[in-house]
Design a protein around this motif. Structure first.
Motif, PDB file in Angstrom:
ATOM      1  N   TYR A  32       1.390  -0.919   0.350  1.00 32.17           N
ATOM      2  CA  TYR A  32       0.191   0.127  -0.045  1.00 32.17           C
ATOM      3  C   TYR A  32       0.534   0.797   0.106  1.00 32.17           C
ATOM      4  N   LEU A  33       0.446   2.190  -0.704  1.00 35.67           N
ATOM      5  CA  LEU A  33       0.829   3.154  -1.117  1.00 35.67           C
ATOM      6  C   LEU A  33       0.378   4.774   0.159  1.00 35.67           C
ATOM      7  N   THR A  34       1.081   5.269   0.607  1.00 36.57           N
ATOM      8  CA  THR A  34       0.895   6.532   1.904  1.00 36.57           C
ATOM      9  C   THR A  34       0.344   7.633   0.737  1.00 36.57           C
TER      10      THR A  34
ATOM     11  N   LEU B 294       2.777  -4.479   4.181  1.00 40.44           N
ATOM     12  CA  LEU B 294       3.218  -3.658   3.532  1.00 40.44           C
ATOM     13  C   LEU B 294       3.136  -1.800   3.318  1.00 40.44           C
ATOM     14  N   HIS B 295       3.227  -1.040   4.388  1.00 45.71           N
ATOM     15  CA  HIS B 295       3.413   0.531   3.573  1.00 45.71           C
ATOM     16  C   HIS B 295       5.016   1.038   3.668  1.00 45.71           C
TER      17      HIS B 295
ATOM     18  N   LEU C 249      -7.819  -0.053   4.895  1.00 45.19           N
ATOM     19  CA  LEU C 249      -7.391  -0.836   3.761  1.00 45.19           C
ATOM     20  C   LEU C 249      -8.897  -1.041   1.927  1.00 45.19           C
ATOM     21  N   GLU C 250     -10.306  -0.785   3.036  1.00 46.84           N
ATOM     22  CA  GLU C 250     -11.221  -0.984   1.856  1.00 46.84           C
ATOM     23  C   GLU C 250     -11.333  -0.466   0.943  1.00 46.84           C
TER      24      GLU C 250
END
Length: 319
Positions: free
Chosen positions: A14-16, A161-162, A262-263
């Motif tokens: 995931y990209l913040t 993994l962020h 996350l959804e």
């Protein structure tokens, strides 16, 4: 048959938020097992930033009990104090802080390594002395250019993994504000004794800046002087330093380094296919049958040959 390079784990990536500023400070003269934090007794006391010109400064406390010269500490601390008085609470000089407004902590006694206390009397003017207790580390944010690597901060939560983009990596070095402050103190030449005792203001001095461009041998004074003026004119933004082991720090870590919902996140789609990715990451491929064809030409020829083979198969099936 067992693979020589098995997959041992897989993670969802995931990209913040990329709009949040994240700076990584590199302390080049500091060992990684001795960080600047509260646990080691050297939690930074201040963090300053000039975002437009990219200047960064961090104030860290000095351990005055070990390997510390009290006489020099008093001399430089007093110079910092006098410089602030001469500038009405402002600068330590052009090369010494660009209007930092930072102060050296004052006190009446300093405890030495042997456990004895050293009295800190006045420095000849009837004022109490100031001991230099803070060291300033500074650096400059490098403006990213096309082709520069993009650094990410990684945080794991379970199998997720962020990744958080880093705004800049800043190398900070010890600054010599105390030396500049000592150089700023008026020497009293050309003044009456009465004016000298009264602690007159610093006389104006001409600054000769000579900076050469890296591209040629001619001085590039115009652009550098403009940049220097911008650095001096821009005000420092001051921020509170939160120690890494505090609850507040962990709350910020959770908020800005990881996605909470996350959804609702959109799915990322690749802009290139696997073959284009390999072409960009690898050295140019050469077709032994046509050595003159490399890269794009080789790819076009391969696609052309593939189309002919498909047409040939279709013709054979019809027969």
């Amino acid at each position: 048959m067992d693979s020589p390079d098995p997959v041992i784990a897989s993670y969802d990536v995931y990209l913040t938020d990329s709009e949040i500023s994240r700076y990584v400070l590199q302390y080049l003269d500091r060992l990684p097992d001795n960080p600047f934090d509260d646990r080691h007794g050297q939690k930074p006391t201040a963090f300053r930033l000039k975002p437009n010109t990219g200047l960064v400064e961090v104030d860290v406390p000095i351990n005055t009990r070990v390997n510390y010269d009290v006489n020099k500490g008093l001399k430089y601390g007093d110079a910092m104090k006098k410089s602030r008085s001469a500038q009405n609470g402002g600068a330590f000089g052009m090369a010494g802080g660009f209007n930092t407004g930072a102060t050296a902590a004052a006190g009446n006694k300093v405890k030495m390594e042997n456990g004895k206390d050293v009295e800190m009397g006045g420095m000849g003017n009837g004022d109490s002395a100031s001991l230099l207790r803070v060291q300033t580390l500074g650096g400059r944010i490098k403006i990213p250019e096309e082709g520069d690597p993009v650094y990410m901060l990684a945080a794991f939560r379970g199998n997720n993994l962020h990744l958080s983009p880093v705004s800049a990596v800043v190398q900070v070095h010890p600054q010599l504000h105390h030396v500049d402050a000592l150089d700023e103190i008026p020497k009293g030449k050309g003044k009456s004794r009465k004016e000298d005792d009264a602690g007159g203001e610093n006389e104006a001095r001409t600054i000769d800046v000579k900076i050469k461009s890296a591209e040629d041998n001619e001085p590039n004074l115009g652009g550098n002087l403009d940049l220097l003026k911008q650095m001096q004119d821009e005000k420092w933004g001051s921020f509170e330093w939160v120690d890494a082991e505090t609850e507040e720090s962990w709350q910020v870590y959770e908020s800005y380094m990881m996605h909470q919902d996350l959804e609702s996140l959109p799915q990322l789609e690749s802009a290139i296919n696997s073959e284009d990715y390999l072409d960009k990451m690898s050295a140019p491929r050469i077709d032994p049958a046509h050595p003159e064809m490399t890269g794009w030409a080789m790819k076009q020829n391969r696609m052309k040959q593939g189309g002919r083979r498909s047409a040939s198969r279709s013709s054979t099936e019809e027969d």
